[in-house]
Design an enzyme around this catalytic site. Sequence first.
Site, mmCIF file in Angstrom:
data_model
loop_
_atom_site.group_PDB
_atom_site.id
_atom_site.type_symbol
_atom_site.label_atom_id
_atom_site.label_comp_id
_atom_site.label_asym_id
_atom_site.label_seq_id
_atom_site.Cartn_x
_atom_site.Cartn_y
_atom_site.Cartn_z
ATOM 1 C CB CYS A 16 -0.955 0.002 1.268
ATOM 2 S SG CYS A 16 -1.854 1.412 1.317
HETATM 3 N N1 MHO Z 1 -7.973 -0.321 1.240
HETATM 4 C C1 MHO Z 1 -6.958 -0.322 2.156
HETATM 5 C C2 MHO Z 1 -5.469 -0.227 1.425
HETATM 6 C C3 MHO Z 1 -5.356 1.212 0.767
HETATM 7 S S1 MHO Z 1 -3.849 1.174 -0.148
HETATM 8 C C4 MHO Z 1 -4.007 2.324 -1.084
HETATM 9 C C5 MHO Z 1 -6.862 0.581 3.258
HETATM 10 O O1 MHO Z 1 -8.040 1.283 3.382
HETATM 11 O O2 MHO Z 1 -6.144 0.397 4.209
HETATM 12 O O3 MHO Z 1 -3.968 0.164 -1.015
#
Ligand code: MHO
Length: 194
Positions: A16
């Site tokens: 992420c």
């Molecule tokens: N959906 C996950 C990861 C976001 S990252 C931009 C969260 O909200 O933590 O992949």
Amino acid sequence: APSPEQTETATFALGCFWGPDARFGALEGVVRTRVGYAGGTKADPTYHDLGEHSEAFQVDYDPEQRSFKSLLDLAFRSHDHTRQPSSIQYQNIVFASTAEQADAIASYLDARGLTREGIATRVEQLSRFHPAEDYHQKHSLRGRQSLLNTVEQAGYDDADIRESPAAAKLNGYAAGNDLPEGHDLGTSANRTVH
Ligand code: MHO
């Protein structure tokens, strides 16, 4: 002091992209950061339609203050090079965008007794970096309404929040990367590899 006129750009994918955007952005010698998509071939990736791209980030750094090697070292200390997430979105990738960066990656692996073939981390030539949507840029800063108000009142638009040195630092500090001078990861990364 003015921003350095000459910066170089390093690109990594380490899961992420919100976290590493802030971690690398807080480092001394890192001038600007941005998050985006790279590693695949889809021409117009979006967060909800990535194709084979992974979440990636770029740091523009001042080569007089920070080495590519120190960024590479932090990238390797920020993930497990023996495993790779099954999801392509979160793969770990070290990109080279110049022959010098490719050489630095080869030397770094060699010095650690590692090989490209022997690690799970992908090591690739960067073909194209696609900047992500504005709401992903400087995510921690955007998550603090008071900080966001402050930069907006200073006249920053979305492009400024993505590209400005001040936003990179505020984002880093907002995410908690405000370690004392001399004890930040970047400094120790420098010490480790010099
Ligand atoms: N959906 C996950 C990861 C976001 S990252 C931009 C969260 O909200 O933590 O992949």
